[in-house]
Motif scaffolding. Structure first.
Motif, PDB file in Angstrom:
ATOM      1  N   TYR A   1     109.594  42.659 114.625  1.00 34.59           N
ATOM      2  CA  TYR A   1     109.535  42.061 115.599  1.00 34.59           C
ATOM      3  C   TYR A   1     110.096  40.414 114.756  1.00 34.59           C
ATOM      4  N   TYR A   2     110.415  39.933 115.910  1.00 33.16           N
ATOM      5  CA  TYR A   2     111.002  37.904 115.652  1.00 33.16           C
ATOM      6  C   TYR A   2     110.588  37.395 116.690  1.00 33.16           C
ATOM      7  N   GLN A   3     110.347  36.392 116.732  1.00 34.13           N
ATOM      8  CA  GLN A   3     109.523  35.010 117.594  1.00 34.13           C
ATOM      9  C   GLN A   3     109.673  34.008 117.418  1.00 34.13           C
ATOM     10  N   GLY A   4     110.634  33.152 118.086  1.00 36.95           N
ATOM     11  CA  GLY A   4     111.155  32.392 118.073  1.00 36.95           C
ATOM     12  C   GLY A   4     110.286  30.793 118.841  1.00 36.95           C
TER      13      GLY A   4
ATOM     14  N   PRO B   1     115.142  29.960 123.280  1.00 33.04           N
ATOM     15  CA  PRO B   1     114.031  30.592 122.689  1.00 33.04           C
ATOM     16  C   PRO B   1     113.315  31.349 123.112  1.00 33.04           C
ATOM     17  N   GLY B   2     112.449  31.747 123.261  1.00 34.28           N
ATOM     18  CA  GLY B   2     110.847  33.080 123.957  1.00 34.28           C
ATOM     19  C   GLY B   2     110.525  33.108 124.432  1.00 34.28           C
ATOM     20  N   PRO B   3     109.376  33.966 124.478  1.00 31.46           N
ATOM     21  CA  PRO B   3     109.018  33.220 126.420  1.00 31.46           C
ATOM     22  C   PRO B   3     107.181  32.501 126.153  1.00 31.46           C
ATOM     23  N   ALA B   4     106.423  33.095 127.033  1.00 32.97           N
ATOM     24  CA  ALA B   4     105.593  32.125 127.547  1.00 32.97           C
ATOM     25  C   ALA B   4     104.172  33.086 127.024  1.00 32.97           C
ATOM     26  N   PRO B   5     103.319  32.189 126.588  1.00 26.46           N
ATOM     27  CA  PRO B   5     102.533  33.213 127.179  1.00 26.46           C
ATOM     28  C   PRO B   5     101.384  33.937 128.483  1.00 26.46           C
ATOM     29  N   ALA B   6     101.309  35.383 128.219  1.00 28.66           N
ATOM     30  CA  ALA B   6     101.491  36.030 130.153  1.00 28.66           C
ATOM     31  C   ALA B   6     100.469  35.359 130.681  1.00 28.66           C
TER      32      ALA B   6
ATOM     33  N   LEU C   1     112.229  32.470 121.747  1.00 30.32           N
ATOM     34  CA  LEU C   1     113.285  33.898 121.289  1.00 30.32           C
ATOM     35  C   LEU C   1     112.361  34.793 121.179  1.00 30.32           C
ATOM     36  N   PHE C   2     112.924  35.522 121.514  1.00 27.98           N
ATOM     37  CA  PHE C   2     112.011  37.427 121.099  1.00 27.98           C
ATOM     38  C   PHE C   2     113.143  38.021 121.115  1.00 27.98           C
ATOM     39  N   LEU C   3     113.125  38.856 119.515  1.00 25.32           N
ATOM     40  CA  LEU C   3     113.912  39.221 119.271  1.00 25.32           C
ATOM     41  C   LEU C   3     113.596  40.868 118.755  1.00 25.32           C
TER      42      LEU C   3
END
Length: 183
Positions: A109-112, A50-55, A128-130
């Motif tokens: 873009y997809y952010q899950g 799954p996706g990224p954490a906030p910077a 998850l970023f796609l």
């Protein structure tokens, strides 16, 4: 008598200023609260991380509404290295969240996010970023995001009504929407 009158005027000015400041703080608090949306988390039921954490290390949030629409999570913009990304679709199911975003050039873009709303996004852990997203030709207002890894291909079919995962050719049971919005 003049001193009492001046004191009353002075107190009225202080009271009015305090009330005005309190109202401004309430407006800012309300705007900030309505501008935040929980970050998407990755789906642990799939092989895809799954996706990224906030910077900033804080929970990702959706920015305030701009003239063009609602912005996607700052985390997503950081991973895509594009600002602004505008939200075309947001879907919350009982298990996850999904954002479909679009950059100024029209790319999708997809952010899950797998987990509760408001949780920080961490790519490979709960997010998850796609950048392989297209409109779903079979569902009006729907999108398909594709993730190809060494184990195979996973597709995420997203609409305002549900999320369906197709893992290596096998479709999962639909996850119905708890909340959704289309931009």
């Amino acid at each position: 008598m003049l001193q009492v009158l001046l004191a009353m005027v002075f107190l009225a000015i202080i009271g009015g200023s305090g009330g005005w400041l309190a109202a401004q703080r309430q407006k800012q608090h309300h705007a900030a609260a309505s501008a935040h949306t929980s970050s998407p988390a990755p789906d642990p039921t799939t092989a895809d991380p799954p996706g990224p954490a906030p910077a900033s290390g804080t929970p990702s949030a959706v920015a305030t509404r701009s003239a063009a629409g609602r912005e996607c999570p700052k985390h997503t913009e950081a991973v895509a290295k594009i600002t602004p990304l505008l939200e075309l679709l947001y879907l919350r199911t009982a298990q996850s969240e999904v954002w479909i975003c679009q950059d100024p050039g029209g790319a999708l873009y997809y952010q899950g996010h797998l987990g509760p709303p408001g949780e920080a996004l961490a790519e490979g852990t709960n997010a998850l970023f796609l950048d392989t997203v297209a409109k779903d030709p079979d569902v009006a207002g729907g999108y398909v995001a594709t993730n190809v890894d060494p184990k195979g291909t996973t597709r995420y079919f997203v609409s305002t009504g549900q999320l369906v995962k197709e893992i290596h050719g096998t479709r999962s049971k639909p996850e119905p929407a708890v909340t959704s919005r289309a931009g």
